[in-house]
Write an enzyme that holds these catalytic residues in place. Structure first.
Site, mmCIF file in Angstrom:
data_model
loop_
_atom_site.group_PDB
_atom_site.id
_atom_site.type_symbol
_atom_site.label_atom_id
_atom_site.label_comp_id
_atom_site.label_asym_id
_atom_site.label_seq_id
_atom_site.Cartn_x
_atom_site.Cartn_y
_atom_site.Cartn_z
ATOM 1 N N ILE A 68 0.891 -1.164 0.000
ATOM 2 C CA ILE A 68 0.000 0.000 0.000
ATOM 3 C C ILE A 68 0.926 1.210 0.000
ATOM 4 O O ILE A 68 1.861 1.287 0.799
ATOM 5 C CB ILE A 68 -0.957 -0.003 1.221
ATOM 6 C CG1 ILE A 68 -1.861 1.241 1.226
ATOM 7 C CG2 ILE A 68 -0.217 -0.128 2.538
ATOM 8 C CD1 ILE A 68 -2.928 1.235 2.327
ATOM 9 N N SER A 69 0.702 2.135 -0.935
ATOM 10 C CA SER A 69 1.581 3.297 -1.056
ATOM 11 C C SER A 69 1.474 4.189 0.175
ATOM 12 O O SER A 69 0.452 4.224 0.860
ATOM 13 C CB SER A 69 1.214 4.120 -2.300
ATOM 14 O OG SER A 69 1.488 3.397 -3.470
#
Length: 218
Positions: A68-69
């Site tokens: 997940i960025s």
């Protein structure tokens, strides 16, 4: 388009407020994007063992070799995407855990999202159902191909880095639309391509680090 999330034990407002303040300091200007980031329960998209780091400015593993960025990158790319001429439909390439999908769903009328890894897509579908998000269309597919039958898209946002710009995606971009994407192998950079009536205009932005974009299904 603020969405009220049902029955989710949100982390403290102070924690989310700190994240938003940090995003402001990092240069995120859109109050609309900041409000959506503050409203979205990022911790539910992350493994419970890591959820205490959900609002830190780091990327985190979500399984299957994907991440997940970090909040800044999500906010930066979404802020660029909403600069397109319209906000009817957006294509997200790389659903992942579904977090960015939910952010986009609060800013665009309809979100189409493609994920090549079936296991991640199944989990994302369940999360979106639990959150009662109804304006998303998720599919198991190859991001390089896009979703031609739903085109043209006012914005296309890519959550993995190809080494070249996929022609199929360019052809699915609406006139006045924007594609926001990382590109490169080891040295990657964030870029936007804006489509005018007679050209594609590409702008290079900052250095970034994303997982590689891969073809096919998994």
């Amino acid at each position: 388009m603020k969405h009220v999330f049902p029955g989710i034990g949100m982390t403290s407002a102070r924690t989310r407020g700190r994240m938003v303040e940090r995003l402001r300091q990092q240069g995120i200007r859109s109050e609309e994007v900041l409000a959506v980031m503050a409203n979205t329960p990022r911790h539910i998209f992350i493994d419970e063992a890591l959820s205490h780091r959900a609002y830190d400015d780091v990327s985190l593993p979500i399984g299957q070799g994907q991440t997940i960025s970090q909040p800044y990158i999500v906010a930066r790319m979404v802020e660029l995407a909403i600069g397109s001429a319209n906000r009817e439909r957006v294509l997200e390439v790389g659903t992942g855990c579904g977090y960015q999908t939910v952010v986009l769903a609060q800013l665009f009328k309809t979100v189409y999202s493609v994920e090549r890894i079936a296991q991640l897509l199944d989990k994302a579908r369940m999360r979106l159902r639990d959150l009662r998000i109804s304006n998303t269309r998720l599919r198991h597919g190859d991001g390089f191909i896009g979703v031609a039958e739903a085109a043209p898209f006012d914005a296309i946002i890519m959550a993995a880095a190809p080494t070249y710009v996929p022609e199929a995606l360019l052809s699915q971009l609406a006139i006045g639309g924007r594609m926001v994407f990382p590109i490169g192998n080891v040295d990657q950079e964030l870029r936007i391509i804006e489509r005018t009536a007679d050209a594609f205009i590409e702008t290079k932005l900052e250095k970034v680090r994303f997982v590689p974009m891969l073809p096919g299904l998994a």
